[in-house]
Design an enzyme around this catalytic site. Structure first.
Site, PDB file in Angstrom:
ATOM      1  N   TRP A 183       6.155  -9.707   7.553  1.00  0.00           N
ATOM      2  CA  TRP A 183       5.810  -8.582   6.670  1.00  0.00           C
ATOM      3  C   TRP A 183       6.622  -7.377   7.107  1.00  0.00           C
ATOM      4  O   TRP A 183       6.774  -7.104   8.303  1.00  0.00           O
ATOM      5  CB  TRP A 183       4.317  -8.246   6.764  1.00  0.00           C
ATOM      6  CG  TRP A 183       3.983  -7.019   5.963  1.00  0.00           C
ATOM      7  CD1 TRP A 183       3.785  -6.941   4.619  1.00  0.00           C
ATOM      8  CD2 TRP A 183       3.849  -5.664   6.467  1.00  0.00           C
ATOM      9  NE1 TRP A 183       3.529  -5.639   4.250  1.00  0.00           N
ATOM     10  CE2 TRP A 183       3.565  -4.838   5.354  1.00  0.00           C
ATOM     11  CE3 TRP A 183       3.945  -5.093   7.736  1.00  0.00           C
ATOM     12  CZ2 TRP A 183       3.365  -3.466   5.485  1.00  0.00           C
ATOM     13  CZ3 TRP A 183       3.757  -3.722   7.862  1.00  0.00           C
ATOM     14  CH2 TRP A 183       3.460  -2.922   6.757  1.00  0.00           C
ATOM     15  N   GLU A 224       5.068 -12.194   3.393  1.00  0.00           N
ATOM     16  CA  GLU A 224       3.872 -11.508   2.886  1.00  0.00           C
ATOM     17  C   GLU A 224       4.245 -10.246   2.106  1.00  0.00           C
ATOM     18  O   GLU A 224       4.910  -9.358   2.620  1.00  0.00           O
ATOM     19  CB  GLU A 224       2.968 -11.131   4.064  1.00  0.00           C
ATOM     20  CG  GLU A 224       1.740 -10.343   3.672  1.00  0.00           C
ATOM     21  CD  GLU A 224       0.941  -9.861   4.869  1.00  0.00           C
ATOM     22  OE1 GLU A 224      -0.126  -9.254   4.669  1.00  0.00           O
ATOM     23  OE2 GLU A 224       1.403 -10.080   6.022  1.00  0.00           O
ATOM     24  N   LYS A 226       3.347  -6.774  -0.339  1.00  0.00           N
ATOM     25  CA  LYS A 226       2.385  -5.681  -0.414  1.00  0.00           C
ATOM     26  C   LYS A 226       2.773  -4.786  -1.581  1.00  0.00           C
ATOM     27  O   LYS A 226       3.964  -4.525  -1.792  1.00  0.00           O
ATOM     28  CB  LYS A 226       2.367  -4.885   0.889  1.00  0.00           C
ATOM     29  CG  LYS A 226       1.215  -3.881   0.979  1.00  0.00           C
ATOM     30  CD  LYS A 226       1.079  -3.292   2.378  1.00  0.00           C
ATOM     31  CE  LYS A 226      -0.164  -2.427   2.478  1.00  0.00           C
ATOM     32  NZ  LYS A 226      -0.351  -1.887   3.840  1.00  0.00           N
ATOM     33  N   ASP A 257      -2.218 -11.822   0.829  1.00  0.00           N
ATOM     34  CA  ASP A 257      -3.207 -10.958   1.475  1.00  0.00           C
ATOM     35  C   ASP A 257      -4.002 -10.287   0.364  1.00  0.00           C
ATOM     36  O   ASP A 257      -3.435  -9.559  -0.451  1.00  0.00           O
ATOM     37  CB  ASP A 257      -2.502  -9.926   2.360  1.00  0.00           C
ATOM     38  CG  ASP A 257      -3.469  -9.026   3.115  1.00  0.00           C
ATOM     39  OD1 ASP A 257      -4.387  -8.471   2.486  1.00  0.00           O
ATOM     40  OD2 ASP A 257      -3.289  -8.844   4.327  1.00  0.00           O
ATOM     41  N   HIS A 260      -3.464  -6.613  -0.649  1.00  0.00           N
ATOM     42  CA  HIS A 260      -2.107  -6.139  -0.917  1.00  0.00           C
ATOM     43  C   HIS A 260      -1.716  -6.171  -2.388  1.00  0.00           C
ATOM     44  O   HIS A 260      -0.537  -6.170  -2.720  1.00  0.00           O
ATOM     45  CB  HIS A 260      -1.100  -6.981  -0.119  1.00  0.00           C
ATOM     46  CG  HIS A 260      -1.072  -6.646   1.332  1.00  0.00           C
ATOM     47  ND1 HIS A 260      -0.111  -7.134   2.201  1.00  0.00           N
ATOM     48  CD2 HIS A 260      -1.871  -5.849   2.087  1.00  0.00           C
ATOM     49  CE1 HIS A 260      -0.335  -6.666   3.409  1.00  0.00           C
ATOM     50  NE2 HIS A 260      -1.400  -5.887   3.365  1.00  0.00           N
ATOM     51  N   HIS A 284      -4.189 -14.175   4.152  1.00  0.00           N
ATOM     52  CA  HIS A 284      -4.839 -13.175   4.984  1.00  0.00           C
ATOM     53  C   HIS A 284      -6.034 -12.680   4.191  1.00  0.00           C
ATOM     54  O   HIS A 284      -5.864 -12.075   3.117  1.00  0.00           O
ATOM     55  CB  HIS A 284      -3.907 -11.998   5.288  1.00  0.00           C
ATOM     56  CG  HIS A 284      -3.008 -12.223   6.461  1.00  0.00           C
ATOM     57  ND1 HIS A 284      -2.169 -11.248   6.957  1.00  0.00           N
ATOM     58  CD2 HIS A 284      -2.830 -13.304   7.258  1.00  0.00           C
ATOM     59  CE1 HIS A 284      -1.499 -11.730   7.987  1.00  0.00           C
ATOM     60  NE2 HIS A 284      -1.886 -12.973   8.191  1.00  0.00           N
ATOM     61  N   ASP A 292      -7.118   0.770  -0.485  1.00  0.00           N
ATOM     62  CA  ASP A 292      -6.905   0.552   0.946  1.00  0.00           C
ATOM     63  C   ASP A 292      -7.410  -0.820   1.361  1.00  0.00           C
ATOM     64  O   ASP A 292      -8.547  -1.188   1.064  1.00  0.00           O
ATOM     65  CB  ASP A 292      -7.631   1.640   1.736  1.00  0.00           C
ATOM     66  CG  ASP A 292      -7.375   1.510   3.226  1.00  0.00           C
ATOM     67  OD1 ASP A 292      -6.289   1.041   3.597  1.00  0.00           O
ATOM     68  OD2 ASP A 292      -8.260   1.887   4.000  1.00  0.00           O
ATOM     69  N   ASP A 294      -7.740  -3.867   4.643  1.00  0.00           N
ATOM     70  CA  ASP A 294      -8.010  -3.945   6.082  1.00  0.00           C
ATOM     71  C   ASP A 294      -9.385  -3.464   6.502  1.00  0.00           C
ATOM     72  O   ASP A 294      -9.571  -3.000   7.623  1.00  0.00           O
ATOM     73  CB  ASP A 294      -6.920  -3.206   6.877  1.00  0.00           C
ATOM     74  CG  ASP A 294      -5.544  -3.802   6.627  1.00  0.00           C
ATOM     75  OD1 ASP A 294      -5.457  -5.031   6.522  1.00  0.00           O
ATOM     76  OD2 ASP A 294      -4.569  -3.047   6.525  1.00  0.00           O
ATOM     77  N   ASP A 323      -7.349 -10.448   8.494  1.00  0.00           N
ATOM     78  CA  ASP A 323      -6.521  -9.285   8.824  1.00  0.00           C
ATOM     79  C   ASP A 323      -7.262  -8.012   8.458  1.00  0.00           C
ATOM     80  O   ASP A 323      -7.337  -7.648   7.285  1.00  0.00           O
ATOM     81  CB  ASP A 323      -5.178  -9.359   8.089  1.00  0.00           C
ATOM     82  CG  ASP A 323      -4.240  -8.210   8.470  1.00  0.00           C
ATOM     83  OD1 ASP A 323      -4.597  -7.427   9.363  1.00  0.00           O
ATOM     84  OD2 ASP A 323      -3.154  -8.112   7.863  1.00  0.00           O
TER      85      ASP A 323
END
Length: 416
Positions: A183, A224, A226, A257, A260, A284, A292, A294, A323
């Site tokens: 990434w 990966e 985003k 992910d 993302h 992930h 946002d 994570d 993650d």
């Protein structure tokens, strides 16, 4: 009723739907989740005081952050003691462990710098996964693999090549594959004047990285995407379309992910399509809040839907990792809540009569399909989960929290 008695009652109820709870528990025990090391120290790593950068942030100042390899490994041990099953550990390259007086920049990393992690994993029967760290470094200030500066780009290409060699070392030492996830934080804050040239440089960089000799049966390379990050809101070089096409053409993995993408995009809806065209897909799992990502994984709708698609598509075809990094709460608790929730979601999927649900859809019997899907939500999955925890000698229900708080008092709060 005891845990075993409640399990037997649940087992009988699920059996009426044609679901074998014993088989579900056996299957769950064979699905490893790769637990990310960076939750334990807010993505700091062991390179010294380096500010976190690359469009990501760890917010909060909860006491007890791991400050060195010994503390981080101890915290991982504590977390794993509260999580049922056998899992994997996901490392970033900035967690290299150097001997006294030794230091190597990221383009010069070698397997020996991760020997202590291999020892740690081998003693516990864990697999290791790996990630090049292309953020929080002076040479990542503007761009990495897409940089217009040849020297900068070469540095990061060499870093990724080093990571592939380290990953093969992990796989050979531990007797299990190693997923290497690439990434990059490359992008622009405002409207670009040229979208193509940075992506052409990224493509060339990836070509150079993959040109080295490595064992593809042991090292699984993933890329990966985003959609945006802090400081590159308008344009990301490594978009989903770029990586999906690159992965397909070069026979590597596309990592999804679920934090993302645009908030209206659901990764659970992408998995089945990916598995029609790829042998495997990497995930992930995280929890986005508005834009946002994570946040700690919860037992929420999207996590359950992702788990359903993992089970439907074949868990052996999905490389599953978490993650997130939250510095506002006890870091051990963050790991345990996230990992146990992912496992609960997988168990929920394993306890569904998938073939019958599919048949109802094929028959276009949508009334019964909706009814059964809704009724399943209040079936006693919790009793089956409690039995799984008891089988694996970890605390049942919230019993783990007392142990985590004792560890906080005895260990974490003494770190100053």
């Amino acid at each position: 009723m005891t845990v075993a008695e409640r399990y037997e009652a649940a087992k009988e109820l699920y059996a009426k739907l044609g679901v074998d709870t014993d088989a579900a528990l056996k299957a769950l025990g064979n699905i490893p989740v790769s637990m990310h090391c960076w939750q334990g120290d807010d993505v700091s790593g062991f390179e010294g005081e380096v500010a976190l950068s690359g469009g990501i942030q760890a917010t909060g100042d909860y006491p007890g952050k791991a400050r060195n390899p010994e503390e981080l490994m101890a915290d991982i041990d504590k977390a794993l003691s509260l999580i049922p099953g056998k899992h994997r550990i996901n490392l970033h390259a900035n967690y290299a462990i150097f001997q006294a007086g030794e230091q190597a920049d990221r383009d010069q990393l070698e397997p020996k710098h991760f020997a202590k992690w291999v020892e740690f994993a081998k003693e516990r029967g864990l697999g290791l996964d790996f990630n090049p760290t292309m953020f929080s470094h002076p040479k990542a200030a503007n761009a990495t693999l897409s940089s217009e500066v040849p020297e900068i780009r070469k540095f990061w290409i060499d870093h990724c090549k080093a990571c592939l060699r380290i990953a093969q070392y992990f796989a050979e030492e531990l007797g299990t594959h190693c997923t290497v996830n690439i990434w990059i934080p490359d992008g622009l804050k405002d409207i670009p004047g040229d979208r193509t040239a940075p992506r052409a440089r990224l493509k060339d960089s990836l070509d150079q990285i993959l040109s080295i000799d490595y064992d593809r049966s042991k090292v699984f390379v993933a890329v990966e995407s985003k959609v945006f990050g802090i400081g590159f809101e308008s344009y990301t070089v490594g978009s989903h379309e770029f990586y999906m096409n690159y992965a397909a053409k070069n026979d590597i993995l596309c990592l999804l992910d679920n934090g993302h993408y645009h908030p209206t995009e659901m990764v659970s809806d992408k998995i089945s399509s990916m598995l029609l065209f790829f042998d495997k897909v990497a995930l992930h799992v995280t929890r986005p809040v508005r834009w946002d990502s994570d946040h700690v994984v919860l037992y929420d709708d999207e996590t359950r839907e992702i788990a359903k698609e993992i089970i439907r598509g074949g868990a052996d075809r999905v490389l599953l990792a978490l993650d997130f990094f939250d510095a506002s709460i006890n870091r051990i608790c963050a790991w345990v809540v996230g990992m146990r929730n992912m496992q609960k979601a997988l168990l929920n999927a394993l306890l569904m009569p998938m073939d019958h649900l599919a048949k109802l859809q094929e028959e276009r019997n949508f009334s019964e399909l909706m009814m059964l899907q809704e009724e399943l939500k209040t079936y006693p999955m919790g009793a089956v989960w409690d039995y799984f925890c008891q089988q694996n000698d970890v605390p049942v229900r919230e019993g783990w929290f007392e142990e985590a708080m004792k560890y906080e008092k005895d260990v974490l709060l003494k770190r100053v």
